[in-house]
Design an enzyme around this catalytic site. Structure first.
Site, PDB file in Angstrom:
ATOM      1  N   GLU A   1     -42.339 -37.819 -49.423  1.00 27.39           N
ATOM      2  CA  GLU A   1     -42.197 -39.254 -49.287  1.00 27.39           C
ATOM      3  C   GLU A   1     -40.886 -39.754 -49.882  1.00 27.39           C
ATOM      4  O   GLU A   1     -40.353 -40.783 -49.461  1.00 27.39           O
ATOM      5  CB  GLU A   1     -43.386 -39.956 -49.958  1.00 27.39           C
ATOM      6  CG  GLU A   1     -43.641 -41.354 -49.455  1.00 27.39           C
ATOM      7  CD  GLU A   1     -44.993 -41.889 -49.881  1.00 27.39           C
ATOM      8  OE1 GLU A   1     -45.889 -41.981 -49.023  1.00 27.39           O
ATOM      9  OE2 GLU A   1     -45.157 -42.210 -51.071  1.00 27.39           O
TER      10      GLU A   1
ATOM     11  N   HIS B   1     -52.203 -13.389 -47.164  1.00 24.59           N
ATOM     12  CA  HIS B   1     -52.967 -12.788 -46.077  1.00 24.59           C
ATOM     13  C   HIS B   1     -53.004 -13.693 -44.851  1.00 24.59           C
ATOM     14  O   HIS B   1     -53.690 -13.391 -43.875  1.00 24.59           O
ATOM     15  CB  HIS B   1     -54.383 -12.460 -46.563  1.00 24.59           C
ATOM     16  CG  HIS B   1     -54.403 -11.424 -47.635  1.00 24.59           C
ATOM     17  ND1 HIS B   1     -54.680 -10.097 -47.405  1.00 24.59           N
ATOM     18  CD2 HIS B   1     -54.136 -11.524 -48.969  1.00 24.59           C
ATOM     19  CE1 HIS B   1     -54.605  -9.419 -48.541  1.00 24.59           C
ATOM     20  NE2 HIS B   1     -54.275 -10.262 -49.500  1.00 24.59           N
TER      21      HIS B   1
ATOM     22  N   LYS C   1     -49.676 -47.653 -39.798  1.00 20.78           N
ATOM     23  CA  LYS C   1     -50.562 -48.752 -40.176  1.00 20.78           C
ATOM     24  C   LYS C   1     -50.507 -49.875 -39.139  1.00 20.78           C
ATOM     25  O   LYS C   1     -51.546 -50.431 -38.749  1.00 20.78           O
ATOM     26  CB  LYS C   1     -50.187 -49.290 -41.550  1.00 20.78           C
ATOM     27  CG  LYS C   1     -50.388 -48.298 -42.689  1.00 20.78           C
ATOM     28  CD  LYS C   1     -49.977 -48.906 -44.015  1.00 20.78           C
ATOM     29  CE  LYS C   1     -50.084 -47.899 -45.139  1.00 20.78           C
ATOM     30  NZ  LYS C   1     -49.654 -48.464 -46.441  1.00 20.78           N
TER      31      LYS C   1
END
Length: 447
Positions: A288, A309, A423
């Site tokens: 961010e 793995h 948003k």
């Protein structure tokens, strides 16, 4: 007192000395601009000297409030998202017994909500809370962040119905703005205990405010030691420390030099599963802060040896656009010896008598050597042990280095304009009042 240590020796062969020296020189001026408050994002520098300036009265108030919640509640729900919960969770998960929650030993148990919009998750949380006395720490500066506000509305209603309004009033705590916003208005109207998120501290830098300190205290951990570790690291990374000796400056300069050389992805690695949420906190902090203006090192994280793995092959032989930063924990809290077995069907008797941690350390060293040999630059952070003090050191180190690194990249590390885009679309799709035009436009687009 020991400190965490940074070693960049295994990154240097991938860099020209002149390039790295140039970045180290540039970080000196940027450190001064950060200290003087003349840099981009200068209104959000309250975290910079927070560890050394926290008043003892605030610490005492947090501890007293935590004591009330610990005494009254079987469970405390921490409601928050992003920086409003990741720092606290990182500290708590690192310090907790990995299985205490399953055995019911934790009182109160801490659980998290408001960091997703999962109907199943919230329904199952409600079922878990039935019949229990529970409190809520509602962490939101505005009080209107959708994920957190939605969870808090549901939890507040349940708490009042199940435990009564007087209990709810005593055991709901707001961590929010000093004077404005829905959470502040509700806290004042309902008479909730409240703590202030400083205006000059952004969410992802807020772990050393009540945002992080209150949940950590409720979990039963020593917030004074946590703050002390951060305060000591504040000095170690101070602007008056020469860049060549300053671990935050060295980390910022080295990662930017690697970025300029085409290493676009940083993989943060731990070999201790207790640090998983430190990785999650770090990803938000750097992603961010740096990911803007079409720039930014992509922050990824892996838990080794588990992810060897799954991701090990790609890291070893995939595209060479990556570098690694490995966090090592020098001392384990526990002692566990590998037993001998007469039949030795698994072939592990060569490990008999060794500590499990020694096996892990050799897996770590072998991996680091293999990855460097495979063309992956490697930086190494050594942490003496997992404790409140050293987690405080580690988190402040990353915060200071992040600020310097973002400024070195040429972006404002303290804003996040891009996160508003989703948003707006979400509000338009849900037909939120005030978004009628956007609703019409996005509906037409989706036809």
């Amino acid at each position: 007192m020991e400190n965490i240590r940074l070693n960049v020796e295994n990154a240097l062969p991938f860099l020209s000395e002149a390039a790295r020296e140039s970045y180290l020189n540039s970080v000196k001026a940027l450190s001064e601009s950060l200290e003087k408050g003349t840099c981009a994002g200068k209104d959000y520098l309250g975290w910079l000297h927070l560890p050394s300036s926290l008043p003892g009265s605030l610490i005492d108030d947090i501890k007293q409030t935590a004591a009330v919640l610990r005494n009254d509640c079987d469970v405390v729900v921490v409601a928050g998202i992003g920086g409003s919960y990741l720092g606290a969770r990182a500290v708590i998960e690192a310090l907790n017994n990995s299985f205490a929650g399953l055995s019911g030993e934790l009182k109160p148990a801490l659980v998290f909500a408001g960091h997703n919009i999962g109907e199943d998750y919230l329904s199952e949380l409600k079922d878990f809370l039935k019949g229990k006395k529970f409190g809520i720490i509602n962490i939101s500066k505005s009080g209107t962040t959708t994920e957190t506000a939605l969870a808090f509305r549901i939890l507040k209603t349940l708490c009042e119905e199940q435990c009564g309004k007087d209990f709810a009033r005593r055991n709901i705590v707001a961590v929010t703005d000093a004077v404005k916003g829905a959470a502040r208005v509700m806290a004042d109207d309902e008479g909730y205990k409240s703590f202030v998120i400083p205006d000059n501290v952004g969410g992802r830098f807020s772990v050393l405010t009540p945002v992080g300190l209150l949940p950590v205290a409720v979990a039963g951990y020593d917030i004074e030691s946590f703050v002390k570790g951060a305060a000591d690291m504040e000095k170690i990374c101070g602007h008056d420390v020469p860049a060549e000796e300053n671990p935050a400056a060295i980390y910022a300069a080295t990662r930017n030099t690697l970025y300029a050389a085409g290493k676009k992805i940083e993989i943060l690695v731990n070999f201790n599963p207790k640090l998983h949420y430190v990785m999650e906190w770090w990803k938000q902090l750097y992603g961010e802060s740096e990911g803007k203006d079409n720039k930014g090192i992509f922050p990824a994280a892996v838990d080794f040896t588990t992810d060897l793995h799954s991701m090990g092959q790609w890291i070893q032989q995939g595209e060479r656009t990556i570098f690694e930063t490995v966090i090592s924990v020098e001392r384990s809290k526990h002692s566990l010896i590998v037993p001998s077995d007469e039949e030795n069907l698994d072939g592990l008797n060569y490990l008999a008598g060794k500590h499990v941690d020694e096996v892990n350390k050799m897996a770590e060293l072998g991996t680091r050597i293999a990855h460097v040999d495979g063309g992956v630059p490697n930086m190494h952070i050594s942490m003496p042990e997992i404790s409140e003090y050293y987690i405080g050191q580690l988190l402040y180190f990353f915060e200071k280095a992040c600020a310097l690194s973002g400024l070195m990249l040429g972006v404002n590390p303290f804003n996040q304009p891009g996160v508003e885009n989703y948003k707006r679309n979400m509000f338009a799709l849900l037909n939120k009042p005030g978004y009628e035009k956007e609703h019409e436009a996005i509906t037409e687009r989706l036809k």
